[in-house]
Design a protein around this motif. Structure first.
Motif, PDB file in Angstrom:
ATOM      1  N   LYS A   1      -1.028  -2.798  -4.295  1.00  0.00           N
ATOM      2  CA  LYS A   1      -2.464  -3.128  -4.368  1.00  0.00           C
ATOM      3  C   LYS A   1      -3.330  -1.873  -4.284  1.00  0.00           C
ATOM      4  CE  LYS A   1      -5.731  -6.500  -3.641  1.00  0.00           C
ATOM      5  NZ  LYS A   1      -5.785  -7.891  -4.102  1.00  0.00           N
ATOM      6  N   VAL A   2      -2.871  -0.894  -3.485  1.00  0.00           N
ATOM      7  CA  VAL A   2      -3.654   0.319  -3.252  1.00  0.00           C
ATOM      8  C   VAL A   2      -2.726   1.521  -3.200  1.00  0.00           C
ATOM      9  CG1 VAL A   2      -5.224   1.528  -1.675  1.00  0.00           C
ATOM     10  CG2 VAL A   2      -5.417  -0.955  -1.938  1.00  0.00           C
ATOM     11  N   VAL A   3      -3.153   2.599  -3.828  1.00  0.00           N
ATOM     12  CA  VAL A   3      -2.530   3.906  -3.651  1.00  0.00           C
ATOM     13  C   VAL A   3      -3.505   4.742  -2.821  1.00  0.00           C
ATOM     14  CG1 VAL A   3      -1.713   6.012  -4.762  1.00  0.00           C
ATOM     15  CG2 VAL A   3      -1.245   3.777  -5.804  1.00  0.00           C
ATOM     16  N   ALA A   4      -3.114   5.040  -1.592  1.00  0.00           N
ATOM     17  CA  ALA A   4      -4.004   5.706  -0.636  1.00  0.00           C
ATOM     18  C   ALA A   4      -3.552   7.141  -0.413  1.00  0.00           C
ATOM     19  CB  ALA A   4      -4.016   4.950   0.690  1.00  0.00           C
ATOM     20  N   ALA A   5      -4.326   8.075  -0.924  1.00  0.00           N
ATOM     21  CA  ALA A   5      -4.044   9.499  -0.728  1.00  0.00           C
ATOM     22  C   ALA A   5      -4.898  10.037   0.411  1.00  0.00           C
ATOM     23  CB  ALA A   5      -4.320  10.272  -2.007  1.00  0.00           C
ATOM     24  N   VAL A   6      -4.508  11.190   0.921  1.00  0.00           N
ATOM     25  CA  VAL A   6      -5.231  11.852   2.009  1.00  0.00           C
ATOM     26  C   VAL A   6      -5.582  13.268   1.558  1.00  0.00           C
ATOM     27  CG1 VAL A   6      -5.030  12.789   4.352  1.00  0.00           C
ATOM     28  CG2 VAL A   6      -4.185  10.486   3.848  1.00  0.00           C
ATOM     29  N   ASP A   7      -6.831  13.638   1.757  1.00  0.00           N
ATOM     30  CA  ASP A   7      -7.279  14.988   1.394  1.00  0.00           C
ATOM     31  C   ASP A   7      -6.922  15.953   2.522  1.00  0.00           C
ATOM     32  OD1 ASP A   7      -8.242  13.753  -0.835  1.00  0.00           O
ATOM     33  OD2 ASP A   7     -10.353  13.931  -0.297  1.00  0.00           O
ATOM     34  N   TYR A   8      -5.632  16.209   2.629  1.00  0.00           N
ATOM     35  CA  TYR A   8      -5.109  16.955   3.764  1.00  0.00           C
ATOM     36  C   TYR A   8      -5.733  18.338   3.883  1.00  0.00           C
ATOM     37  CZ  TYR A   8      -1.881  19.152   6.996  1.00  0.00           C
ATOM     38  OH  TYR A   8      -1.353  19.819   8.071  1.00  0.00           O
ATOM     39  N   ALA A   9      -6.190  18.662   5.096  1.00  0.00           N
ATOM     40  CA  ALA A   9      -6.762  19.964   5.476  1.00  0.00           C
ATOM     41  C   ALA A   9      -8.119  20.241   4.832  1.00  0.00           C
ATOM     42  CB  ALA A   9      -5.803  21.110   5.176  1.00  0.00           C
ATOM     43  N   GLY A  10      -8.560  19.353   3.924  1.00  0.00           N
ATOM     44  CA  GLY A  10      -9.887  19.514   3.346  1.00  0.00           C
ATOM     45  C   GLY A  10      -9.925  19.636   1.847  1.00  0.00           C
ATOM     46  N   GLN A  11      -8.752  19.696   1.185  1.00  0.00           N
ATOM     47  CA  GLN A  11      -8.803  19.768  -0.270  1.00  0.00           C
ATOM     48  C   GLN A  11      -8.380  18.436  -0.889  1.00  0.00           C
ATOM     49  OE1 GLN A  11      -6.248  22.577  -2.247  1.00  0.00           O
ATOM     50  NE2 GLN A  11      -4.804  22.662  -0.563  1.00  0.00           N
ATOM     51  N   PRO A  12      -9.126  17.997  -1.906  1.00  0.00           N
ATOM     52  CA  PRO A  12      -8.860  16.686  -2.486  1.00  0.00           C
ATOM     53  C   PRO A  12      -7.467  16.587  -3.098  1.00  0.00           C
ATOM     54  CG  PRO A  12     -11.034  17.471  -3.128  1.00  0.00           C
ATOM     55  CD  PRO A  12     -10.337  18.623  -2.462  1.00  0.00           C
ATOM     56  N   ALA A  13      -6.887  15.399  -2.980  1.00  0.00           N
ATOM     57  CA  ALA A  13      -5.627  15.115  -3.648  1.00  0.00           C
ATOM     58  C   ALA A  13      -5.853  15.040  -5.163  1.00  0.00           C
ATOM     59  CB  ALA A  13      -5.050  13.802  -3.121  1.00  0.00           C
TER      60      ALA A  13
ATOM     61  N   VAL B   1       0.865  -1.173   0.000  1.00  0.00           N
ATOM     62  CA  VAL B   1       0.000   0.000   0.000  1.00  0.00           C
ATOM     63  C   VAL B   1       0.906   1.229   0.000  1.00  0.00           C
ATOM     64  CG1 VAL B   1      -1.672   1.359   1.302  1.00  0.00           C
ATOM     65  CG2 VAL B   1      -1.947  -1.119   1.129  1.00  0.00           C
ATOM     66  N   VAL B   2       0.769   2.055  -1.026  1.00  0.00           N
ATOM     67  CA  VAL B   2       1.522   3.300  -1.107  1.00  0.00           C
ATOM     68  C   VAL B   2       0.668   4.408  -0.520  1.00  0.00           C
ATOM     69  CG1 VAL B   2       2.590   5.000  -2.629  1.00  0.00           C
ATOM     70  CG2 VAL B   2       2.765   2.555  -3.159  1.00  0.00           C
ATOM     71  N   THR B   3       1.232   5.162   0.414  1.00  0.00           N
ATOM     72  CA  THR B   3       0.460   6.235   1.035  1.00  0.00           C
ATOM     73  C   THR B   3       1.380   7.378   1.442  1.00  0.00           C
ATOM     74  OG1 THR B   3      -1.311   6.716   2.623  1.00  0.00           O
ATOM     75  CG2 THR B   3       0.519   5.379   3.421  1.00  0.00           C
ATOM     76  N   THR B   4       0.778   8.392   2.000  1.00  0.00           N
ATOM     77  CA  THR B   4       1.473   9.605   2.429  1.00  0.00           C
ATOM     78  C   THR B   4       1.866   9.512   3.902  1.00  0.00           C
ATOM     79  OG1 THR B   4       1.116  11.962   2.911  1.00  0.00           O
ATOM     80  CG2 THR B   4      -0.826  10.587   2.801  1.00  0.00           C
ATOM     81  N   PRO B   5       2.996  10.094   4.278  1.00  0.00           N
ATOM     82  CA  PRO B   5       3.323  10.161   5.704  1.00  0.00           C
ATOM     83  C   PRO B   5       2.651  11.331   6.406  1.00  0.00           C
ATOM     84  CG  PRO B   5       5.115  11.079   4.426  1.00  0.00           C
ATOM     85  CD  PRO B   5       4.101  10.581   3.429  1.00  0.00           C
ATOM     86  N   MET B   6       2.052  12.263   5.636  1.00  0.00           N
ATOM     87  CA  MET B   6       1.446  13.449   6.237  1.00  0.00           C
ATOM     88  C   MET B   6      -0.034  13.171   6.506  1.00  0.00           C
ATOM     89  SD  MET B   6       1.840  16.305   7.629  1.00  0.00           S
ATOM     90  CE  MET B   6       3.597  15.978   7.478  1.00  0.00           C
ATOM     91  N   THR B   7      -0.277  12.362   7.551  1.00  0.00           N
ATOM     92  CA  THR B   7      -1.621  11.910   7.885  1.00  0.00           C
ATOM     93  C   THR B   7      -1.624  11.362   9.297  1.00  0.00           C
ATOM     94  OG1 THR B   7      -3.446  10.442   7.204  1.00  0.00           O
ATOM     95  CG2 THR B   7      -1.223   9.574   6.981  1.00  0.00           C
ATOM     96  N   PHE B   8      -2.811  11.144   9.812  1.00  0.00           N
ATOM     97  CA  PHE B   8      -2.956  10.401  11.064  1.00  0.00           C
ATOM     98  C   PHE B   8      -2.543   8.958  10.815  1.00  0.00           C
ATOM     99  CE2 PHE B   8      -5.726   8.121  14.200  1.00  0.00           C
ATOM    100  CZ  PHE B   8      -5.095   8.589  15.335  1.00  0.00           C
ATOM    101  N   VAL B   9      -1.972   8.320  11.805  1.00  0.00           N
ATOM    102  CA  VAL B   9      -1.346   7.011  11.644  1.00  0.00           C
ATOM    103  C   VAL B   9      -2.286   5.961  11.064  1.00  0.00           C
ATOM    104  CG1 VAL B   9      -1.853   6.286  14.012  1.00  0.00           C
ATOM    105  CG2 VAL B   9       0.136   5.312  12.803  1.00  0.00           C
ATOM    106  N   ALA B  10      -3.588   6.089  11.267  1.00  0.00           N
ATOM    107  CA  ALA B  10      -4.532   5.046  10.856  1.00  0.00           C
ATOM    108  C   ALA B  10      -4.535   4.788   9.365  1.00  0.00           C
ATOM    109  CB  ALA B  10      -5.938   5.396  11.328  1.00  0.00           C
TER     110      ALA B  10
ATOM    111  N   VAL C   1       4.790   8.871  -5.998  1.00  0.00           N
ATOM    112  CA  VAL C   1       4.135   7.561  -6.001  1.00  0.00           C
ATOM    113  C   VAL C   1       4.757   6.678  -7.081  1.00  0.00           C
ATOM    114  CG1 VAL C   1       1.965   6.348  -6.461  1.00  0.00           C
ATOM    115  CG2 VAL C   1       1.972   8.423  -5.050  1.00  0.00           C
ATOM    116  N   GLU C   2       4.966   7.236  -8.263  1.00  0.00           N
ATOM    117  CA  GLU C   2       5.562   6.465  -9.359  1.00  0.00           C
ATOM    118  C   GLU C   2       6.928   5.915  -8.988  1.00  0.00           C
ATOM    119  OE1 GLU C   2       4.336   7.410 -13.650  1.00  0.00           O
ATOM    120  OE2 GLU C   2       4.790   9.377 -12.769  1.00  0.00           O
ATOM    121  N   VAL C   3       7.679   6.655  -8.174  1.00  0.00           N
ATOM    122  CA  VAL C   3       9.033   6.237  -7.810  1.00  0.00           C
ATOM    123  C   VAL C   3       9.010   5.013  -6.895  1.00  0.00           C
ATOM    124  CG1 VAL C   3      11.102   6.918  -6.523  1.00  0.00           C
ATOM    125  CG2 VAL C   3      10.044   8.522  -8.128  1.00  0.00           C
TER     126      VAL C   3
END
Length: 382
Positions: free
Chosen positions: A128-140, A81-90, A119-121
């Motif tokens: 299996k999943v690319v999980a983005a976070v809509d940080y602060a309220g704006q969509p990725a 699972v590829v995701t961002t580190p700038m998020t709540f741990v969950a 993400v490409e790198v």
């Protein structure tokens, strides 16, 4: 240093509860259903409609929504699972709990949103999943992330805990990724007390998510493996958990949904007031908005420059302003550090974290209170 009573501190986030909200909950308490009843169904339908007309499954929290979403997408050992580190741990931990390997990709240095090029790198054929976070309220940038995921047969997940009610390119949050999760914690854009939801475009994923959050129970007689039981029969094919939201919480959620447009408008007014106040202030940087998005601002992430973030944080807390920091990079948490993740792997995220300070932002914040926050920032920077 922070000895003020909690009642004396202006919080960075807070629920807005009206008499109509209270009446909606009381009506449930006086009725026949406390859980798994008609209010849950109505709330799920309303969330699904808001999110582009897709099926919604309500859950007990934003964290359980993520766990349910990953399970519905079939995430397990051997998957990445590829995701961002700038998020709540969950966002990461619920994938780890299912046995997946989490790969962290860096964020855009201006918005703290997941960077498609990063993400490409890091992604591989096992992603299996690319999980983005809509940080602060704006969509990725799902328009860029989706084809990247498609190239390796991965799914996209929008952790939209911050962004319900927003849009990008004219499409609503919930219709931007293959699967979307929401959080209805009290500080979020609407609340059910604790609660969350999963929205899935694919009916098969939605059904698997539903069964996972419903203890794994299968009630479709056409799928039964034990075919000689009575009409009471139900069976479990895959293990699940009880992540079901109650009718009490759903009634509150339905009432809150009717106020979401007002919440969005007021949050935008507060953000505009902050932006204007800090536009010419040395030592800070205001949030950057992506082109083509209409956010529901959940956070106001002020950037405090020149290594002064902690100083400003402590002075503002002493001044009774409940500022917060969102978030420590996920791989800095000891549970990930102990697993071999090292600092420095996502420099943009780490630089953003070093400067980020979340100012109070919630619908019931008054203009006078906004001015109080502004004055506190200015004073703390002297």
């Amino acid at each position: 240093m922070f000895s003020r009573a909690a009642s004396d501190v202006l919080p960075y986030g807070r629920q807005s509860i009206s008499e109509e909200d209270i009446a909606a909950v009381v009506e449930i308490l006086r009725g026949d259903w406390l859980t798994t009843g008609p209010a849950v169904t109505a709330f799920e339908q309303a969330v699904g409609q808001l999110a582009g007309g897709h099926r919604a499954i309500s859950t007990t929290s934003g964290t359980s929504a993520l766990h349910t979403a990953y399970a519905g997408m079939g995430v397990g050992p051997g998957d990445e699972v590829v995701t961002t580190p700038m998020t709540f741990v969950a966002t990461a931990s619920t994938a780890s709990i299912l046995g997946a390997t989490v790969l962290f990709a860096d964020v855009d240095q201006d918005t703290a949103l997941l960077d498609p090029a990063a993400v490409e790198v890091v992604m591989t054929e096992r992603t299996k999943v690319v999980a983005a976070v809509d940080y602060a309220g704006q969509p990725a940038d799902y328009a860029a992330l989706q084809p990247i995921a498609d190239r390796v047969g991965a799914l996209t997940l929008a952790d939209a805990a911050h962004s319900i009610g927003g849009t990008a390119g004219g499409r609503p949050v919930g219709d931007l990724a293959d699967v979307t999760t929401f959080s209805f914690f009290p500080t979020k854009n609407l609340t059910t007390g604790e609660g969350g939801a999963v929205v899935a475009k694919d009916p098969g994923i939605a059904q698997r998510a539903h069964e996972f959050h419903f203890i794994g129970l299968v009630r479709d007689s056409d799928r039964f493996r034990l075919t000689d039981e009575g009409p009471w029969h139900q069976e479990v094919h895959e293990l699940g958990l009880n992540y079901r939201l109650t009718d009490i919480a759903s009634a509150l959620g339905l009432a809150q949904l009717r106020r979401l447009a007002d919440f969005k408008r007021r949050r935008a007014e507060i953000v505009a007031r902050y932006d204007a106040a800090f536009a010419a202030l040395d030592g800070v940087r205001t949030p950057v908005q992506r082109d083509g998005v209409d956010p529901v601002w959940h956070l106001y992430p002020l950037r405090v420059l020149d290594g002064r973030r902690r100083q400003v944080f402590e002075r503002m807390r002493a001044d009774g302003i409940g500022v917060q920091v969102n978030y420590i990079p996920v791989y800095w948490h000891p549970v990930y550090a102990d697993a071999g993740y090292r600092r420095g792997m996502c420099p943009n995220a780490e630089a953003f974290y070093a400067e980020e300070l979340s100012l109070p932002l919630f619908p019931d914040l008054t203009d006078d209170q906004v001015d109080q926050v502004v004055d506190s920032v200015v004073t703390a920077l002297r």
